[in-house]
Design an enzyme around this catalytic site. Structure first.
Site, PDB file in Angstrom:
ATOM      1  CD  GLN A   1     -11.457  -5.128 -16.797  1.00 39.13           C
ATOM      2  OE1 GLN A   1     -10.824  -6.118 -16.443  1.00 39.13           O
ATOM      3  NE2 GLN A   1     -11.816  -4.924 -18.056  1.00 39.13           N
TER       4      GLN A   1
ATOM      5  CD  GLN B   1     -14.570  -9.497 -10.894  1.00 37.28           C
ATOM      6  OE1 GLN B   1     -15.038  -9.626  -9.755  1.00 37.28           O
ATOM      7  NE2 GLN B   1     -13.821 -10.432 -11.461  1.00 37.28           N
TER       8      GLN B   1
ATOM      9  NE  ARG C   1      15.302 -11.585  -4.223  1.00 39.01           N
ATOM     10  CZ  ARG C   1      15.778 -12.801  -4.010  1.00 39.01           C
ATOM     11  NH1 ARG C   1      15.652 -13.742  -4.953  1.00 39.01           N
ATOM     12  NH2 ARG C   1      16.374 -13.111  -2.873  1.00 39.01           N
TER      13      ARG C   1
ATOM     14  NE  ARG D   1      -2.349  -1.442   3.553  1.00 41.29           N
ATOM     15  CZ  ARG D   1      -2.212  -2.705   3.969  1.00 41.29           C
ATOM     16  NH1 ARG D   1      -2.647  -3.699   3.217  1.00 41.29           N
ATOM     17  NH2 ARG D   1      -1.649  -2.975   5.133  1.00 41.29           N
TER      18      ARG D   1
ATOM     19  CG  ASN E   1       7.766   5.582  -3.933  1.00 43.34           C
ATOM     20  OD1 ASN E   1       8.645   4.797  -3.580  1.00 43.34           O
ATOM     21  ND2 ASN E   1       6.766   5.952  -3.129  1.00 43.34           N
TER      22      ASN E   1
END
Length: 245
Positions: free
Chosen positions: A120, A122, A213, A112, A201
């Protein structure tokens, strides 16, 4: 999954006109912003004066730590090593993220601080077979595709896609009964795809990559996303490559 970099930190024309006259073709805007932020913390100069006054020193001289690059590279290495990474929050990237699962979205939005999302809906986008969407898309986990045969002789892909088709049929049926899309969506699975715009950022992105990762225990889809975000950033800001770890 499709990832595209939509935009990233750039310098204003007014600022470009004011900074020192050395060739800046090999210096990215993000490096200039980073240098300005870092040196502002320690310099009596005004932020708008940092690059015009000290740019030749930091971008024109080789790194004194022997690690390669310029003095600006050395300074950025130093601030990252010393955890003074708040200065990297002034560098931002905006991505189009397309065709990822709602399962991935749930994991992604746990990040956050430093992240902004536009997803998008729903509720407002209809996912019936006869709608503009043509129905909902879905992501099939590799572990499902790897199953050559299952009960009844069907492959993992066949079982999974069959379930998705059944869900689509029930969604269509609910919509045909007059159930609004905001309620019919309740039957859609975690595998259903969505699109979003993400702005983040650099400090937050480096932290995200370290946690998500490939090879660090993250689920395959979000690990794939982390790697693709890294690739997009390094294309425009090669100097950041060494800090993704």
């Amino acid at each position: 999954m499709n990832i595209k970099l939509l935009g990233h930190t750039q310098l204003s024309e007014g600022f470009l006109d004011s900074i020192y006259t050395e060739d800046l073709s090999d210096i990215s805007a993000s490096q200039i912003v980073a240098l300005t932020a870092v040196r502002t913390c320690y310099s009596p100069l005004k932020p708008s004066e940092i690059v015009s006054t000290e740019g030749a020193k930091y971008f024109g001289q080789s790194a004194s730590d022997g690690e390669g690059g310029s003095e600006a590279d050395r300074l950025i290495r130093h601030i990252i090593a010393s955890k003074h990474t708040s200065t990297l929050e002034h560098i931002t990237y905006t991505f189009a993220i397309e065709g990822v699962s709602r399962s991935l979205l749930a994991q992604l939005t746990r990040h956050r601080v430093g992240f902004s999302y536009s997803v998008q809906s729903q509720r407002y986008v209809r996912f019936g077979s006869g709608d503009k969407s043509g129905g909902f898309g879905y992501v099939t986990p590799p572990s499902v595709s790897e199953k050559a045969t299952m009960c009844g002789g069907r492959t993992g892909d066949e079982v999974f896609s069959g379930m998705m088709q059944t869900i689509q049929a029930y969604y269509n049926h609910l919509r045909g009964m007059g159930v609004p899309a905001e309620d019919a969506r309740m039957v859609l699975p975690n595998a259903a795809t969505c699109n979003l715009v993400l702005t983040v950022n650099l400090r937050a992105l480096l932290d995200f990559y370290a946690k998500r990762r490939p090879g660090n225990g993250a689920q395959w889809e979000i690990a794939d996303l982390a790697e693709k975000l890294r690739e997009e950033v390094v294309k425009v800001d090669p100097w950041t490559a060494k800090f993704f770890k």
